[in-house]
Design a protein around this motif. Structure first.
Motif, PDB file in Angstrom:
ATOM      1  N   MET A  69      57.833  47.741 -43.087  1.00 34.41           N
ATOM      2  CA  MET A  69      56.588  48.069 -42.397  1.00 34.41           C
ATOM      3  C   MET A  69      55.716  46.838 -42.240  1.00 34.41           C
ATOM      4  SD  MET A  69      53.563  48.108 -44.352  1.00 34.41           S
ATOM      5  CE  MET A  69      53.421  47.150 -45.883  1.00 34.41           C
ATOM      6  N   CYS A  70      54.790  46.942 -41.297  1.00 31.32           N
ATOM      7  CA  CYS A  70      53.663  46.020 -41.192  1.00 31.32           C
ATOM      8  C   CYS A  70      52.406  46.865 -41.172  1.00 31.32           C
ATOM      9  CB  CYS A  70      53.754  45.178 -39.927  1.00 31.32           C
ATOM     10  SG  CYS A  70      52.324  44.099 -39.650  1.00 31.32           S
ATOM     11  N   GLY A  71      51.444  46.489 -41.983  1.00 24.89           N
ATOM     12  CA  GLY A  71      50.190  47.226 -42.045  1.00 24.89           C
ATOM     13  C   GLY A  71      49.053  46.332 -42.461  1.00 24.89           C
ATOM     14  N   THR A  72      47.916  46.947 -42.663  1.00 19.53           N
ATOM     15  CA  THR A  72      46.698  46.222 -43.027  1.00 19.53           C
ATOM     16  C   THR A  72      46.139  46.780 -44.324  1.00 19.53           C
ATOM     17  OG1 THR A  72      46.152  45.796 -40.713  1.00 19.53           O
ATOM     18  CG2 THR A  72      44.364  45.600 -42.290  1.00 19.53           C
ATOM     19  N   ILE A  73      45.730  45.898 -45.201  1.00 17.46           N
ATOM     20  CA  ILE A  73      45.136  46.334 -46.469  1.00 17.46           C
ATOM     21  C   ILE A  73      43.778  46.970 -46.207  1.00 17.46           C
ATOM     22  CG2 ILE A  73      44.165  45.570 -48.678  1.00 17.46           C
ATOM     23  CD1 ILE A  73      46.336  43.440 -48.772  1.00 17.46           C
ATOM     24  N   GLU A  74      43.639  48.225 -46.618  1.00 13.55           N
ATOM     25  CA  GLU A  74      42.366  48.927 -46.473  1.00 13.55           C
ATOM     26  C   GLU A  74      41.512  48.834 -47.728  1.00 13.55           C
ATOM     27  OE1 GLU A  74      41.844  52.647 -44.707  1.00 13.55           O
ATOM     28  OE2 GLU A  74      42.368  51.740 -42.770  1.00 13.55           O
ATOM     29  N   LYS A  75      42.181  48.804 -48.886  1.00  9.55           N
ATOM     30  CA  LYS A  75      41.410  48.795 -50.139  1.00  9.55           C
ATOM     31  C   LYS A  75      42.247  48.199 -51.252  1.00  9.55           C
ATOM     32  CE  LYS A  75      38.681  51.882 -53.121  1.00  9.55           C
ATOM     33  NZ  LYS A  75      38.293  53.297 -53.374  1.00  9.55           N
ATOM     34  N   LEU A  76      41.599  47.406 -52.089  1.00  9.09           N
ATOM     35  CA  LEU A  76      42.226  46.856 -53.283  1.00  9.09           C
ATOM     36  C   LEU A  76      41.762  47.640 -54.497  1.00  9.09           C
ATOM     37  CD1 LEU A  76      41.716  43.021 -52.668  1.00  9.09           C
ATOM     38  CD2 LEU A  76      43.849  44.293 -52.393  1.00  9.09           C
ATOM     39  N   GLU A  87      41.092  42.676 -48.418  1.00 12.85           N
ATOM     40  CA  GLU A  87      41.003  43.729 -47.412  1.00 12.85           C
ATOM     41  C   GLU A  87      41.055  43.114 -46.011  1.00 12.85           C
ATOM     42  OE1 GLU A  87      37.625  46.214 -48.097  1.00 12.85           O
ATOM     43  OE2 GLU A  87      38.258  46.754 -50.134  1.00 12.85           O
ATOM     44  N   GLY A  88      41.823  43.746 -45.126  1.00  9.86           N
ATOM     45  CA  GLY A  88      41.987  43.248 -43.763  1.00  9.86           C
ATOM     46  C   GLY A  88      43.215  42.389 -43.565  1.00  9.86           C
ATOM     47  N   ASP A  89      43.862  41.950 -44.649  1.00 11.35           N
ATOM     48  CA  ASP A  89      45.097  41.153 -44.524  1.00 11.35           C
ATOM     49  C   ASP A  89      46.220  42.008 -43.938  1.00 11.35           C
ATOM     50  OD1 ASP A  89      44.043  38.836 -45.536  1.00 11.35           O
ATOM     51  OD2 ASP A  89      44.949  39.035 -47.532  1.00 11.35           O
ATOM     52  N   ARG A  90      46.982  41.420 -43.025  1.00 12.99           N
ATOM     53  CA  ARG A  90      48.220  42.057 -42.570  1.00 12.99           C
ATOM     54  C   ARG A  90      49.322  41.735 -43.571  1.00 12.99           C
ATOM     55  NH1 ARG A  90      50.621  41.027 -37.116  1.00 12.99           N
ATOM     56  NH2 ARG A  90      50.157  38.855 -37.593  1.00 12.99           N
ATOM     57  N   VAL A  91      50.091  42.765 -43.924  1.00  4.67           N
ATOM     58  CA  VAL A  91      51.099  42.590 -44.963  1.00  4.67           C
ATOM     59  C   VAL A  91      52.395  43.291 -44.597  1.00  4.67           C
ATOM     60  CG1 VAL A  91      49.497  42.264 -46.897  1.00  4.67           C
ATOM     61  CG2 VAL A  91      50.152  44.593 -46.213  1.00  4.67           C
ATOM     62  N   MET A  92      53.470  42.830 -45.239  1.00  2.00           N
ATOM     63  CA  MET A  92      54.770  43.486 -45.241  1.00  2.00           C
ATOM     64  C   MET A  92      55.117  43.809 -46.683  1.00  2.00           C
ATOM     65  SD  MET A  92      56.669  40.753 -42.726  1.00  2.00           S
ATOM     66  CE  MET A  92      55.877  39.393 -43.598  1.00  2.00           C
ATOM     67  N   ALA A  93      56.003  44.779 -46.881  1.00  2.00           N
ATOM     68  CA  ALA A  93      56.444  45.137 -48.229  1.00  2.00           C
ATOM     69  C   ALA A  93      57.837  44.575 -48.481  1.00  2.00           C
ATOM     70  CB  ALA A  93      56.460  46.654 -48.396  1.00  2.00           C
ATOM     71  N   ILE A  94      58.073  44.104 -49.704  1.00  2.00           N
ATOM     72  CA  ILE A  94      59.432  43.728 -50.072  1.00  2.00           C
ATOM     73  C   ILE A  94      60.217  45.013 -50.336  1.00  2.00           C
ATOM     74  CG2 ILE A  94      58.726  41.488 -50.973  1.00  2.00           C
ATOM     75  CD1 ILE A  94      59.018  42.564 -53.780  1.00  2.00           C
ATOM     76  N   LEU A 132      53.900  43.048 -52.041  1.00  2.00           N
ATOM     77  CA  LEU A 132      53.488  42.757 -50.670  1.00  2.00           C
ATOM     78  C   LEU A 132      53.507  41.260 -50.402  1.00  2.00           C
ATOM     79  CD1 LEU A 132      50.399  45.150 -50.484  1.00  2.00           C
ATOM     80  CD2 LEU A 132      52.665  45.565 -49.483  1.00  2.00           C
ATOM     81  N   VAL A 133      53.757  40.902 -49.147  1.00  2.00           N
ATOM     82  CA  VAL A 133      53.638  39.512 -48.701  1.00  2.00           C
ATOM     83  C   VAL A 133      52.801  39.480 -47.428  1.00  2.00           C
ATOM     84  CG1 VAL A 133      55.815  38.757 -49.722  1.00  2.00           C
ATOM     85  CG2 VAL A 133      55.800  39.637 -47.395  1.00  2.00           C
ATOM     86  N   ARG A 134      52.107  38.408 -47.224  1.00  2.00           N
ATOM     87  CA  ARG A 134      51.250  38.279 -46.039  1.00  2.00           C
ATOM     88  C   ARG A 134      52.075  37.949 -44.807  1.00  2.00           C
ATOM     89  NH1 ARG A 134      46.080  34.628 -47.111  1.00  2.00           N
ATOM     90  NH2 ARG A 134      45.694  35.395 -45.000  1.00  2.00           N
ATOM     91  N   VAL A 135      51.605  38.449 -43.667  1.00  2.00           N
ATOM     92  CA  VAL A 135      52.272  38.235 -42.385  1.00  2.00           C
ATOM     93  C   VAL A 135      51.788  36.921 -41.764  1.00  2.00           C
ATOM     94  CG1 VAL A 135      52.571  39.137 -40.041  1.00  2.00           C
ATOM     95  CG2 VAL A 135      52.469  40.721 -41.986  1.00  2.00           C
ATOM     96  N   PRO A 136      52.687  36.054 -41.331  1.00  2.00           N
ATOM     97  CA  PRO A 136      52.256  34.860 -40.581  1.00  2.00           C
ATOM     98  C   PRO A 136      51.473  35.269 -39.336  1.00  2.00           C
ATOM     99  CG  PRO A 136      54.556  34.644 -41.252  1.00  2.00           C
ATOM    100  CD  PRO A 136      54.152  36.049 -41.569  1.00  2.00           C
ATOM    101  N   ASP A 137      50.419  34.528 -39.033  1.00  2.00           N
ATOM    102  CA  ASP A 137      49.493  34.915 -37.966  1.00  2.00           C
ATOM    103  C   ASP A 137      50.166  35.041 -36.602  1.00  2.00           C
ATOM    104  OD1 ASP A 137      47.400  34.984 -39.756  1.00  2.00           O
ATOM    105  OD2 ASP A 137      46.727  32.940 -39.321  1.00  2.00           O
ATOM    106  N   GLU A 308      59.354  34.771 -49.066  1.00  2.00           N
ATOM    107  CA  GLU A 308      58.262  33.864 -48.730  1.00  2.00           C
ATOM    108  C   GLU A 308      58.780  32.509 -48.264  1.00  2.00           C
ATOM    109  OE1 GLU A 308      54.682  35.615 -51.540  1.00  2.00           O
ATOM    110  OE2 GLU A 308      56.135  34.252 -52.451  1.00  2.00           O
ATOM    111  N   GLU A 309      59.891  32.057 -48.847  1.00  2.00           N
ATOM    112  CA  GLU A 309      60.540  30.834 -48.370  1.00  2.00           C
ATOM    113  C   GLU A 309      60.954  30.994 -46.913  1.00  2.00           C
ATOM    114  OE1 GLU A 309      64.645  28.331 -49.411  1.00  2.00           O
ATOM    115  OE2 GLU A 309      64.547  30.509 -49.661  1.00  2.00           O
ATOM    116  N   MET A 310      61.557  32.138 -46.593  1.00  2.00           N
ATOM    117  CA  MET A 310      61.992  32.410 -45.224  1.00  2.00           C
ATOM    118  C   MET A 310      60.804  32.460 -44.268  1.00  2.00           C
ATOM    119  SD  MET A 310      63.688  35.837 -43.633  1.00  2.00           S
ATOM    120  CE  MET A 310      62.030  36.486 -43.334  1.00  2.00           C
TER     121      MET A 310
END
Length: 353
Positions: A69-76, A87-94, A132-137, A308-310
């Motif tokens: 998935m790709c989504g956005t963090i709504e709450k920590l 909050e607001g970061d786009r993320v993917m799940a491992i 979670l890992v952050r999505v490249p812009d 993350e290396e990839m």
């Protein structure tokens, strides 16, 4: 919120249901609004009750399918001060949420998204921050959702024995990619970015033409060239392929052994031609491996640090994953059937409202 649920009893029996939205977050947890989900062959197997070759995974229990998935963090949640996310970061799940580095071990299998853990074919999901890992812009939501299984598996198929930061490279290295599904097309894109020589097989001339447009150096139609292993040897001057993406399984593995380079790597990824060998005589696997001094390695995705290396390499090379089709959320059942038909080239994605 809406989410799809499978009782692992067939694609036709997938149900779109209402579920309560996640409430209170515990320490280290993150609430993500999901926007895109990409599909993998594993998802169809789970939904059909066929993902039964890992004894640690329970069969038949209801599960939210899918892992990418790709989504956005709504709450920590509490105690997330040092997680590197906001909050607001786009993320993917491992994929396996506890597989953070090194070889996967049995305990990590219990953290697999989409079985045994609830998956991501849902509007919201709570994750541990470490999963979670952050999505490249530069990536779109569809492109980002396409990466966690297909691209990471492809990266590890090439680089599982390479030190982090030193991926396989060079025109003298030949990679054989079986088929044109998500893993193989990701592998083609990665291999070209690394400067490797590529050979792609398919039963479709139209798909092979698309593969050439993506940079494939050589293509083989295995329907018109059933002894494709001989063609691989011909194309490589008798040397063979240094790395083989072994995706067919029962009907392809012996041929892969025949056209891998001496000292080469066969990365065992899938079994699209079956899980059981056809009847008849066959040389023992030990003999096949010894014949060309081969390494046979199962690839169960990869750890977070290699993901993350990839991603750093993707960002540097500006690689854009190939998206075949995007389905609406209410059509997720049809999307999974389409994937199972093997009509796709690249990744199939579901849009989540």
């Amino acid at each position: 919120m809406k989410q799809w649920v499978s009782k692992q009893d067939g694609l036709d029996n997938l149900q779109l249901v209402d579920a309560p939205e996640p409430a209170k977050l515990r320490d280290g947890e993150v609430l993500v609004k999901i926007y895109r989900v990409s599909l993998n062959f594993r998802d169809t197997e789970v939904c059909m009750g066929h993902y039964n070759h890992h004894k640690t995974l329970e069969q038949g229990s209801p599960v939210v399918p899918c892992s990418d998935m790709c989504g956005t963090i709504e709450k920590l949640g509490p105690a997330n001060g040092n997680c590197g996310l906001k909050e607001g970061d786009r993320v993917m799940a491992i994929f396996n949420q506890t597989h953070l580095k090194g070889q996967i071990v049995e305990k990590d299998m219990a953290s697999g998204l989409g079985s045994p853990l609830p998956g991501v074919l849902s509007q919201y999901r709570v994750f541990p921050a470490y999963g979670l890992v952050r999505v490249p812009d530069y990536l779109t939501d569809e492109e980002a959702a396409a990466l966690p299984i297909a691209a990471v598996t492809a990266w590890m198929a090439l680089n599982t024995f390479q030190p982090i930061g030193q991926p396989l490279n060079g025109k003298d290295k030949v990679v054989l990619l079986q088929g044109t599904g998500g893993v193989s097309i990701s592998g083609l894109q990665i291999a070209k970015a690394l400067g490797l020589t590529t050979i792609v097989t398919s039963s479709s001339d139209a798909k092979l033409d698309r593969a050439r447009k993506l940079g494939a150096d050589h293509t083989i139609n295995y329907k018109t060239t059933p002894e494709w292993q001989d063609k691989v040897l011909e194309l490589t001057g008798g040397r063979g392929a240094d790395v083989i993406f072994e995706i067919g399984g029962a009907k392809t593995l012996e041929k892969s052994f025949s056209c891998v380079a001496y000292g080469g790597l066969i990365s065992c990824i899938g079994y699209l031609s079956g899980k059981e060998d056809p009847p008849g005589s066959r040389i023992n696997t030990n003999v096949l491996a010894l014949r060309r001094n081969v390494t046979l390695k199962g690839i169960l995705n990869g750890p977070k640090d290699r993901f993350e290396e990839m991603l750093a390499w993707y960002d540097r090379k500006q690689i854009h994953p190939v998206i075949d089709r995007v389905f609406e959320f209410e059509d997720a059942r049809d999307a999974l059937k389409y994937l199972f038909s093997s009509s796709h080239f690249g990744k199939v994605v579901v849009k989540v409202p």
